[in-house]
Design an enzyme around this catalytic site. Structure first.
Site, PDB file in Angstrom:
ATOM      1  N   ASP A  14       0.827  -1.209   0.000  1.00  0.00           N
ATOM      2  CA  ASP A  14       0.000   0.000   0.000  1.00  0.00           C
ATOM      3  C   ASP A  14       0.857   1.254   0.000  1.00  0.00           C
ATOM      4  OD1 ASP A  14      -2.336   1.458   2.435  1.00  0.00           O
ATOM      5  OD2 ASP A  14      -1.892   1.942   0.338  1.00  0.00           O
ATOM      6  N   ASP A  74      -1.718   5.660  -5.080  1.00  0.00           N
ATOM      7  CA  ASP A  74      -2.061   4.812  -3.951  1.00  0.00           C
ATOM      8  C   ASP A  74      -2.446   3.400  -4.392  1.00  0.00           C
ATOM      9  OD1 ASP A  74      -4.505   5.065  -1.214  1.00  0.00           O
ATOM     10  OD2 ASP A  74      -2.921   3.600  -1.690  1.00  0.00           O
TER      11      ASP A  74
HETATM   12  C1  LIG Z   1     -11.500  -3.341   2.101  1.00  0.00           C
HETATM   13  N1  LIG Z   1     -11.309  -2.963   3.487  1.00  0.00           N
HETATM   14  C2  LIG Z   1     -10.182  -3.678   4.122  1.00  0.00           C
HETATM   15  C3  LIG Z   1      -8.922  -3.182   3.533  1.00  0.00           C
HETATM   16  C4  LIG Z   1      -8.098  -3.833   2.658  1.00  0.00           C
HETATM   17  C5  LIG Z   1      -7.013  -2.971   2.407  1.00  0.00           C
HETATM   18  C6  LIG Z   1      -7.258  -1.857   3.154  1.00  0.00           C
HETATM   19  O1  LIG Z   1      -6.464  -0.793   3.284  1.00  0.00           O
HETATM   20  C7  LIG Z   1      -6.780   0.345   2.594  1.00  0.00           C
HETATM   21  C8  LIG Z   1      -8.077   0.702   2.321  1.00  0.00           C
HETATM   22  C9  LIG Z   1      -8.297   1.912   1.641  1.00  0.00           C
HETATM   23  C10 LIG Z   1      -7.197   2.696   1.304  1.00  0.00           C
HETATM   24  N2  LIG Z   1      -5.945   2.311   1.578  1.00  0.00           N
HETATM   25  C11 LIG Z   1      -5.715   1.140   2.218  1.00  0.00           C
HETATM   26  O2  LIG Z   1      -8.441  -1.964   3.825  1.00  0.00           O
END
Ligand SMILES: CNCc1ccc(Oc2cccnc2)o1
Length: 382
Positions: free
Chosen positions: A102, A272
């Site tokens: 991420d 992102d």
């Molecule tokens: C889908 N919700 C659980 C989840 C998986 C990955 C993440 O993390 C995120 C969500 C939105 C933006 N950036 C990271 O949350």
């Protein structure tokens, strides 16, 4: 896979060579005090031999191999259903976890045996193989309302053959329900800037920050793909993964993100990989869906939807001196009910900045570059 040779051995052998009596054409290499060793011995040696090549220095193969192999890597990025997120295999203390890389956050956290068994059912859980950082905690919330929290260990982490020997591993004691239900995902590995890491009382470094000095080049590159596996490259650019040129733009790190400006898209934008969709201002969103006959804003779904069978227009944006086109097919994100599909382009109004998430990134080769005096982003058509 990366391979490491003993830096001390390599430097010592060079120092011994330097002690031989000087003769015409010979060269001498100043021995360095222990305190001034480079973080990557093989790379330092390679630079020294290269520097003295004109005087006849011939780089031993083991230095060349170590200097090359020790500083690049590549890892698969496999999409979940509908490209909701992209997961990479990460070895932590010898156990493989599948984590969401991420670039919009800066914590490396994993499911752990500290969670209630019901909360971690179906996930690979960290058994705290590392050394506990006593009294350290973390607590993170994401843009989609999900979140997690826990405590902190230090352990060996390997991604694509690149190793961080002492990486802060954030072990969950609790995660929100959407993480529990996504059993493909064992946690996140953040790749934004360490300034927004959530560990207290002392922020911890991201994996990239821990390894970047050992990489051939201080960069990593994302090649996410539509409905198939892509890659993240560490320490090198793979010219087979894009067409045309890479166009670079400056990054504003004040908010801890890979933040940049895109032409024709008002406000700041972030690159992102952890966000699924492409979020841009209302005016850009409305202009796009004006060309989709069956599209309308559906407040019950919280965004634009359209008939799944409708052919969608491409979306093109200029970033710096380059332009990227997202094929219309990529902008049909997923069905929501019957033959109604949810758009991959949605409004960023209310977020505070635009988010160039996976819908956009899967059309590109994006370079997250810290090779210069300040960070920059490079975009090329994938
Ligand atoms: C889908 N919700 C659980 C989840 C998986 C990955 C993440 O993390 C995120 C969500 C939105 C933006 N950036 C990271 O949350």
């Amino acid at each position: 896979m990366a391979h490491y040779l003993s830096a001390a051995a390599l430097v010592a052998s060079a120092a011994l060579t330097a002690a031989a009596p000087a003769a015409k054409g010979d060269f001498s290499i100043d021995q360095v005090s222990k305190g001034s060793f480079y973080k990557s011995g093989p790379l330092a040696m390679a630079k020294t031999y290269s520097k003295y090549a004109k005087h006849g220095a011939v780089m031993p193969e083991n230095v060349s191999i170590a200097a090359t192999a020790a500083s690049t890597g590549s890892v698969s990025a496999s999409p979940e259903s509908y490209d909701e997120s992209y997961l990479i295999p990460v070895s932590i203390g010898g156990t493989t976890f599948h984590l969401d890389l991420d670039t919009g956050s800066s914590d490396l956290w994993v499911f752990s045996t500290q969670q209630p068994a019901s909360q971690r059912s179906g996930h690979t859980a960290y058994k705290q193989t590392g050394t506990k950082k006593s009294g350290y905690t973390w607590n993170i919330s994401y843009g989609d309302g999900s979140g997690a929290k826990g405590d902190v260990y230090v352990d060996k982490v390997v991604v694509g053959g690149v190793t961080a020997t002492s990486q802060a591993v954030e072990a969950a004691t609790s995660v929100s329900s959407s993480f529990t239900s996504d059993t493909d995902n064992d946690g996140l590995i953040g790749a934004a800037f360490s300034s927004i890491n959530t560990v207290s009382p002392q922020q911890q470094l991201t994996f990239f920050d821990n390894v970047k000095n050992s990489l051939s080049q201080k960069l990593f590159a994302a090649r996410l793909r539509y409905h198939t596996a892509g890659t993240y490259d560490y320490g090198y650019i793979d010219s087979s993964k894009y067409s045309g040129s890479i166009h670079y733009v400056p990054v504003n790190t004040a908010n801890g993100f890979w933040e940049f400006t895109a032409s024709g898209v008002s406000g700041s934008s972030i690159a992102d990989t952890g966000t699924t969709l492409l979020y841009i201002p209302d005016s850009n969103v409305d202009a796009y869906y004006a060309n989709v006959d069956s599209a309308s804003y559906d407040s019950s779904q919280g965004g634009y939807t359209f008939d799944c069978d409708e052919s969608l227009p491409d979306w093109t944006v200029t970033i710096g001196s380059g332009s990227i086109t997202v094929p219309g097919e990529y902008i049909n994100f997923a069905p929501v009910s019957g033959n109604t599909c949810f758009g991959g382009i949605q409004s960023s109004d209310g977020i505070g900045f635009n988010i160039f998430g996976d819908i956009f990134l899967k059309a590109t080769y994006t370079v997250f570059d810290q090779t210069q005096s300040s960070p920059r982003l490079g975009f090329a058509q994938g």
